[in-house]
Design an enzyme around this catalytic site. Structure first.
Site, mmCIF file in Angstrom:
data_model
loop_
_atom_site.group_PDB
_atom_site.id
_atom_site.type_symbol
_atom_site.label_atom_id
_atom_site.label_comp_id
_atom_site.label_asym_id
_atom_site.label_seq_id
_atom_site.Cartn_x
_atom_site.Cartn_y
_atom_site.Cartn_z
ATOM 1 N N LYS A 138 0.824 -1.209 0.000
ATOM 2 C CA LYS A 138 0.000 0.000 0.000
ATOM 3 C C LYS A 138 0.850 1.248 0.000
ATOM 4 O O LYS A 138 0.558 2.225 -0.659
ATOM 5 C CB LYS A 138 -0.934 -0.010 1.212
ATOM 6 C CG LYS A 138 -1.746 1.264 1.323
ATOM 7 C CD LYS A 138 -3.208 0.978 1.467
ATOM 8 C CE LYS A 138 -4.069 2.183 1.248
ATOM 9 N NZ LYS A 138 -4.468 2.336 -0.152
HETATM 10 C C1 G6P Z 1 1.589 2.337 -4.002
HETATM 11 C C2 G6P Z 1 0.157 1.816 -3.906
HETATM 12 C C3 G6P Z 1 -0.770 2.634 -4.808
HETATM 13 C C4 G6P Z 1 -0.640 4.112 -4.462
HETATM 14 C C5 G6P Z 1 0.806 4.597 -4.578
HETATM 15 C C6 G6P Z 1 0.974 6.008 -4.042
HETATM 16 O O1 G6P Z 1 2.117 1.991 -5.224
HETATM 17 O O2 G6P Z 1 0.086 0.434 -4.260
HETATM 18 O O3 G6P Z 1 -2.108 2.218 -4.609
HETATM 19 O O4 G6P Z 1 -1.468 4.858 -5.299
HETATM 20 O O5 G6P Z 1 1.660 3.753 -3.807
HETATM 21 O O6 G6P Z 1 0.689 5.994 -2.680
HETATM 22 P P1 G6P Z 1 0.411 7.306 -1.823
HETATM 23 O O7 G6P Z 1 0.254 6.809 -0.416
HETATM 24 O O8 G6P Z 1 1.606 8.182 -1.989
HETATM 25 O O9 G6P Z 1 -0.820 7.937 -2.353
#
Ligand code: G6P
EC number: 2.6.1.16
Length: 587
Positions: A582
């Site tokens: 996540k």
């Molecule tokens: C990871 C997660 C995504 C998320 C991205 C950015 O790759 O798997 O679902 O959109 O990180 O995360 P943040 O917490 O910075 O929005």
């Protein structure tokens, strides 16, 4: 903490009789079985769930790592960049390595200093002074069985203050079942934590006083609340999360938004030469919608950057620029690194985060929380719609300070206020979407197409499907299809069109015709009053109408549900898809 990674897990405990680690490959539930099948008696312990960077997921590579004598254990998030130099030095000193991880270097380096200093805190401090890279770490030691040493640089770490018990975690969510009193460690700080007190220093041995914060979060917010998956719960929560993102922030009489976190900075933002938005993943998609909104209404040039590229491509950032960092977790290493870069160059840095007190929220000059509540499903859903709400609020604020009239401002506010009800209506189509998912669950590829404000929605819809159902999906601007992807279209290729009635509606219809002429299967997201497109396509899902800039908040929801149902029907672990985490706290 499992949402951070789940390829292997382990714990280590230290007590009067015990000093050992238990590790397993796979999820925390595997570790749990292993731990409960043994008798363990200890007064202190550390645990870790891993997302592999150096070395495949295996028991040997799982944390905690230890010294040869198995008297010292360490867990670590982050990456030790100079680990091979340190490793060679340690090998020359006679140390041997069993794992392929960078973390094991830390275990031996601390052991090396422990033999010189005979004090765990100082040994960790000396070791960290030699380390390049990032860490959020915790160390325990058999000979000092009353303390955990915790340190942070680049990876988050929070201390939880309990009654006659204290905690550490790399996310406050993990602490709230135990305590609401927390202390955030900052980069370059190291703490010595006992059951009834703690103290902190910088890694250069300077004393520091830490402030205790109260976390305002409810334990119910981190349970599944009767839903089979967090993802479904979070999709269904959107009427509330969207409402919470704008609660108290809309001033109808004045036709403007009020954002406490930007107070004092509004004029500087309005005067910006340009706005840059930096983010990753779903947050980056929200940034793209933000670009369309801000350019249309506030008339400020906007650029949207992948945070990982932004940092390393020597971007031109000037003090007259405003950079907005969007991050659900507020901990994404790439986004955090790009924030530090922009700050160094003197730009005004704003954070748009969900997690209160997260690193990006604290490092930015100012910002706006999205208040979506904890998001635990790895595929981001409610955070995305709340990010769009907050970007709309920022747009409204800036646009009103520029040329937008009171009437137009009030119109945006009315439309925003009607969003929760409209979202409720879309969620009523859940059963219909589940049936549609039956028809598409066995497909191997998907194309998602949209134009204008719905182009980023196409990207986000495709990402949702990829992430949790492992079906290859591409998002494309609908008109760009004819320059390449059209070659892929035949009767086996499902195409999802986001075709709500906006300025480019007629153009999208032409694109639908082009796909139809090549026998593609079409699913279209259309407005409620659309009786034309359903005659052209195989399936439609209807969403209420709103103004163009807010339409993505509605049109993305059926795509979240579609991805969810396809993944469930394929028997996959929706909340913990393979290889993902996540919050990616390594670069
Ligand atoms: C990871 C997660 C995504 C998320 C991205 C950015 O790759 O798997 O679902 O959109 O990180 O995360 P943040 O917490 O910075 O929005």
């Amino acid at each position: 903490m499992e949402y951070r990674g789940y390829d292997s897990a382990g714990i280590a405990v230290v007590g009067r009789e015990e000093c050992r680690a238990i590790k397993t490959k796979g999820k925390v539930s595997e570790l749990e079985k292993n731990v409960y099948s043994q008798n363990i008696s200890a007064n202190l312990g550390i645990g870790h769930t891993r997302w592999a960077t150096h070395g495949e997921p295996s028991v040997t590579n799982a944390h905690p790592h230890s010294n040869k004598e198995q008297t010292l254990f360490i867990i670590h998030n982050g990456i030790i960049e100079n680990y091979s130099t340190l490793k060679n030095n340690l090998i020359n000193e006679g140390y041997t390595f069993v794992s392929e991880t960078d973390t094991e270097v830390l275990a031996h380096l601390i052991d090396y200093y422990l033999k010189l200093k005979n004090n765990l805190f100082q040994a960790v401090r000396y070791a960290l002074n030699e380390v390049e890279g990032t860490y959020g770490l915790a160390v325990i030691y058999k000979e000092e069985p009353d303390k955990i040493i915790a340190a942070r640089k680049g990876s988050p770490l929070v201390i939880g203050i309990g009654k006659n018990e204290n905690f550490i975690a790399s996310d406050v969510n993990a602490l709230i079942v135990h305590t609401s009193q927390v202390v955030y460690l900052e980069d370059g700080e190291i703490a010595e934590i006992y059951k009834d007190h703690f103290h902190a220093k910088t890694i250069h041995d300077e004393e520091i006083i830490k402030e205790i914060h109260k976390v305002d979060m409810n334990v119910d917010e981190i349970t599944k609340g009767g839903y089979p998956h967090y993802m479904l719960k979070e999709i269904m929560e959107q009427p509330d999360s969207i409402f919470n993102s704008m609660r108290g922030r809309l001033l109808y009489e004045e036709g403007i938004s009020k954002l406490g976190g930007l107070q004092g900075y509004e004029d500087r933002i309005v005067r910006s030469q340009r706005i840059i938005i930096s983010a990753c993943g779903t947050s980056w998609h929200a940034g793209l919608v933000g670009e369309y909104m801000l350019e249309e209404y506030a008339g400020i040039p906007v650029e949207v950057e992948y945070a990982s590229e932004f940092r390393y491509r020597h971007p031109i950032i000037r003090p007259e620029d405003t950079v907005i960092f969007i991050s659900q977790s507020g901990e994404t290493a790439d986004t955090l690194a790009s924030l530090k870069e922009a700050k160094k160059k003197g730009a005004l840095c704003l954070g748009v985060c969900n997690v209160v007190g997260s690193s990006i929220a604290r490092e930015s000059n100012a910002g706006v929380y999205i208040h979506a509540g904890p998001e635990i499903g790895v595929a981001s859903t409610k955070a995305f719609t709340s990010q769009l709400v907050v970007l709309s609020l920022i747009t409204l604020l800036l646009a009103r300070k520029k040329n937008l009239s009171l009437i137009e401002g009030q119109n945006i506010i009315r439309e925003m206020q009607s969003l929760p009800e409209k979202v409720k209506k879309i969620l009523e189509s859940n059963d219909q979407i589940e049936k549609i998912a039956d028809e598409y669950m066995s497909c191997r590829n998907f194309l998602y197409l949209g134009r204008g404000y719905n182009f980023p929605v196409a990207l986000e819809g495709a990402l949702k499907l990829k992430e949790i159902s492992y079906i290859h999906a591409e998002g494309y601007p609908a008109a760009e299809m004819k320059h390449g992807p059209i070659a892929l279209i035949d009767e086996n290729m499902p195409v999802v069109f986001i075709a709500t009635k906006d300025a480019v509606y007629d153009k999208v219809i032409s694109n639908i015709e082009e796909v139809k002429a090549r026998k593609g299967r079409i699913l279209a997201i259309v407005n409620e009053d659309d009786d034309y497109i359903e005659k052209l396509v195989d399936h439609v899902i209807r969403v209420p109408k709103t103004i163009n800039m807010l339409q993505p908040i509605l049109s993305v929801i059926p795509l979240q549900l579609l991805a969810y149902h396809v993944a469930v029907k394929r028997g996959l672990n929706v909340d913990q898809p393979r290889n993902l985490a996540k919050s990616v706290t390594v670069e």
